[in-house]
Design a protein around this motif. Sequence first.
Motif, PDB file in Angstrom:
ATOM      1  N   LEU A   1       1.284   6.261   9.013  1.00  0.00           N
ATOM      2  CA  LEU A   1       1.090   7.546   8.338  1.00  0.00           C
ATOM      3  C   LEU A   1       2.380   8.353   8.309  1.00  0.00           C
ATOM      4  O   LEU A   1       2.679   9.043   7.330  1.00  0.00           O
ATOM      5  CB  LEU A   1      -0.019   8.334   9.038  1.00  0.00           C
ATOM      6  CG  LEU A   1      -1.442   7.773   8.883  1.00  0.00           C
ATOM      7  CD1 LEU A   1      -2.435   8.578   9.724  1.00  0.00           C
ATOM      8  CD2 LEU A   1      -1.874   7.788   7.419  1.00  0.00           C
TER       9      LEU A   1
ATOM     10  N   LEU B   1       0.653   4.742  -2.239  1.00  0.00           N
ATOM     11  CA  LEU B   1       0.385   6.032  -1.602  1.00  0.00           C
ATOM     12  C   LEU B   1       1.471   7.066  -1.900  1.00  0.00           C
ATOM     13  O   LEU B   1       1.170   8.250  -2.067  1.00  0.00           O
ATOM     14  CB  LEU B   1       0.226   5.844  -0.088  1.00  0.00           C
ATOM     15  CG  LEU B   1      -0.936   4.937   0.366  1.00  0.00           C
ATOM     16  CD1 LEU B   1      -1.039   4.941   1.884  1.00  0.00           C
ATOM     17  CD2 LEU B   1      -2.253   5.385  -0.250  1.00  0.00           C
TER      18      LEU B   1
ATOM     19  N   MET C   1      -4.138   1.566   8.751  1.00  0.00           N
ATOM     20  CA  MET C   1      -3.248   2.708   8.936  1.00  0.00           C
ATOM     21  C   MET C   1      -3.283   3.201  10.389  1.00  0.00           C
ATOM     22  O   MET C   1      -4.334   3.545  10.908  1.00  0.00           O
ATOM     23  CB  MET C   1      -3.667   3.846   8.002  1.00  0.00           C
ATOM     24  CG  MET C   1      -3.418   3.555   6.540  1.00  0.00           C
ATOM     25  SD  MET C   1      -1.666   3.503   6.188  1.00  0.00           S
ATOM     26  CE  MET C   1      -1.715   2.826   4.520  1.00  0.00           C
TER      27      MET C   1
ATOM     28  N   PHE D   1      -6.010   3.719  -0.491  1.00  0.00           N
ATOM     29  CA  PHE D   1      -6.116   4.315   0.835  1.00  0.00           C
ATOM     30  C   PHE D   1      -7.452   3.956   1.480  1.00  0.00           C
ATOM     31  O   PHE D   1      -7.510   3.600   2.671  1.00  0.00           O
ATOM     32  CB  PHE D   1      -5.976   5.835   0.755  1.00  0.00           C
ATOM     33  CG  PHE D   1      -5.900   6.493   2.104  1.00  0.00           C
ATOM     34  CD1 PHE D   1      -4.704   6.526   2.797  1.00  0.00           C
ATOM     35  CD2 PHE D   1      -7.024   7.073   2.688  1.00  0.00           C
ATOM     36  CE1 PHE D   1      -4.623   7.121   4.056  1.00  0.00           C
ATOM     37  CE2 PHE D   1      -6.963   7.659   3.940  1.00  0.00           C
ATOM     38  CZ  PHE D   1      -5.753   7.686   4.622  1.00  0.00           C
ATOM     39  N   TYR D   2      -8.532   4.027   0.715  1.00  0.00           N
ATOM     40  CA  TYR D   2      -9.852   3.676   1.256  1.00  0.00           C
ATOM     41  C   TYR D   2      -9.903   2.196   1.649  1.00  0.00           C
ATOM     42  O   TYR D   2     -10.394   1.843   2.726  1.00  0.00           O
ATOM     43  CB  TYR D   2     -10.929   3.974   0.216  1.00  0.00           C
ATOM     44  CG  TYR D   2     -12.323   3.548   0.654  1.00  0.00           C
ATOM     45  CD1 TYR D   2     -13.052   4.336   1.546  1.00  0.00           C
ATOM     46  CD2 TYR D   2     -12.888   2.360   0.191  1.00  0.00           C
ATOM     47  CE1 TYR D   2     -14.314   3.948   1.979  1.00  0.00           C
ATOM     48  CE2 TYR D   2     -14.148   1.965   0.612  1.00  0.00           C
ATOM     49  CZ  TYR D   2     -14.861   2.757   1.502  1.00  0.00           C
ATOM     50  OH  TYR D   2     -16.098   2.350   1.930  1.00  0.00           O
ATOM     51  N   LYS D   3      -9.357   1.342   0.793  1.00  0.00           N
ATOM     52  CA  LYS D   3      -9.413  -0.100   1.030  1.00  0.00           C
ATOM     53  C   LYS D   3      -8.600  -0.504   2.266  1.00  0.00           C
ATOM     54  O   LYS D   3      -8.977  -1.434   2.988  1.00  0.00           O
ATOM     55  CB  LYS D   3      -8.885  -0.834  -0.205  1.00  0.00           C
ATOM     56  CG  LYS D   3      -9.054  -2.336  -0.167  1.00  0.00           C
ATOM     57  CD  LYS D   3      -8.636  -2.970  -1.477  1.00  0.00           C
ATOM     58  CE  LYS D   3      -7.163  -2.786  -1.724  1.00  0.00           C
ATOM     59  NZ  LYS D   3      -6.677  -3.520  -2.910  1.00  0.00           N
ATOM     60  N   ASN D   4      -7.499   0.207   2.526  1.00  0.00           N
ATOM     61  CA  ASN D   4      -6.598  -0.181   3.617  1.00  0.00           C
ATOM     62  C   ASN D   4      -6.599   0.813   4.776  1.00  0.00           C
ATOM     63  O   ASN D   4      -5.691   0.785   5.608  1.00  0.00           O
ATOM     64  CB  ASN D   4      -5.167  -0.323   3.081  1.00  0.00           C
ATOM     65  CG  ASN D   4      -5.046  -1.413   2.028  1.00  0.00           C
ATOM     66  OD1 ASN D   4      -5.089  -2.586   2.337  1.00  0.00           O
ATOM     67  ND2 ASN D   4      -4.898  -1.013   0.774  1.00  0.00           N
ATOM     68  N   ARG D   5      -7.614   1.666   4.844  1.00  0.00           N
ATOM     69  CA  ARG D   5      -7.629   2.725   5.850  1.00  0.00           C
ATOM     70  C   ARG D   5      -7.621   2.163   7.269  1.00  0.00           C
ATOM     71  O   ARG D   5      -7.054   2.764   8.177  1.00  0.00           O
ATOM     72  CB  ARG D   5      -8.847   3.632   5.654  1.00  0.00           C
ATOM     73  CG  ARG D   5     -10.193   2.955   5.870  1.00  0.00           C
ATOM     74  CD  ARG D   5     -11.344   3.819   5.336  1.00  0.00           C
ATOM     75  NE  ARG D   5     -12.647   3.252   5.647  1.00  0.00           N
ATOM     76  CZ  ARG D   5     -13.184   2.217   5.011  1.00  0.00           C
ATOM     77  NH1 ARG D   5     -12.515   1.644   4.023  1.00  0.00           N
ATOM     78  NH2 ARG D   5     -14.380   1.759   5.358  1.00  0.00           N
TER      79      ARG D   5
ATOM     80  N   THR E   1       0.836  -1.202   0.000  1.00  0.00           N
ATOM     81  CA  THR E   1       0.000   0.000   0.000  1.00  0.00           C
ATOM     82  C   THR E   1       0.875   1.258   0.000  1.00  0.00           C
ATOM     83  O   THR E   1       0.566   2.244  -0.681  1.00  0.00           O
ATOM     84  CB  THR E   1      -0.926   0.006   1.236  1.00  0.00           C
ATOM     85  OG1 THR E   1      -1.777  -1.138   1.183  1.00  0.00           O
ATOM     86  CG2 THR E   1      -1.782   1.266   1.276  1.00  0.00           C
TER      87      THR E   1
END
Length: 268
Positions: A216, A50, A211, A204-208, A46
Motif C-alpha cells: 500500500l 491502481l 495487499m 483492487f477488489y480482485k487482488n485485495r 496491479t
Amino acid sequence: MLSDTIKAIILGIVEGVTEFLPVSSTGHLLLVQHIFGLDGSGFWNTFNVLIQLGAILAILVIYFERLWRIALNMFSDPAAQRFVIGVLIAFLPAVAMGLLFGHWIKEKLFDPWVVCFSLIVGGAVLLWIDRLDLKPRFHDATTFSLPMYLGIGIAQCAAMIPGVSRSGASIVSAMLFGADKRSAAEFSFFLAIPTMVAAFAYDFYKNRAEMNTDHLAIVAIGFVVSFITAIIVVRTFLNFVTRNGFAFFAWWRVTVGVLGLIALALGK
C-alpha cells in the motif's frame, strides 16, 4: 538494483506522462517493467492499474468546476443529462469487453512484443489522421451526438490491446466522427474517469488479499507521483495538440516501438 520506492516513482512518472497522451500508458508501463525485470509480477501489474487513479484525480482537479456544474444540473438541464448519458454509453462497450475477454487479453497479449508492434501501428494511424483534411463539426465534448459517443466507446475497446492507447483510440475516433482536436482530447479525458475508476475498483477488489502495508505504501507513492505529473501534462497537452497536431506523438510511438523491438531481438 533499484529499490521498490525508486521503481514506484519512475513508474508513477511514466503513468502520469503517458496516460492522457495518445502513446499508451499501459504499453510504456509494461516496457519499463520489462526493463526492471518485473514481468509476470502480480503485484506490479496491479500497481499499474491502481496508480491510474492518481492520473484520474488530476482530471477531476483540473475540470472540477466544469464537472461540478454538470453534476449540479444533471437533473434539471437536458444538455447536462445528455452528456452524462453519452459518457455512460461510451463507457459500456469497454465494460462488456473487459468482462468477456479481459482475462484472456491479459494472459495472451500483455507481452512486450505485442506492445512494440501496437505502438508502431498506432503511430502510423496518428500520422494518417493528422494529415487528413477533416472538417470538424463539434467543438465542445459535451455536445457530441449519442451515436458518436457510442462509436467512440466501441473504438476505445481496441485499447484493451496493450500499446494501442485508450486516449489515442478515443481521440482518433472522435476526430473521424467530426470533433476538433481539442474537444476530441477533452472527451478522452472525461471518458477515462468511469473507465479507469472501474478498472481500479475491479483490480483492487480482485487482488485485495495480496495487499500488505508495504504494498500500500508503494502504491501510495506511485499514486501521488502520477497525480502531480498528470496535472502538468494535461495542462500542456491541449494547447500543444491544438497548435501542432499529433505528429510528435506519432513519431514518439514509432521510435519507442522500433527501439523496443531491437532491444527485444538483441535480448534473445
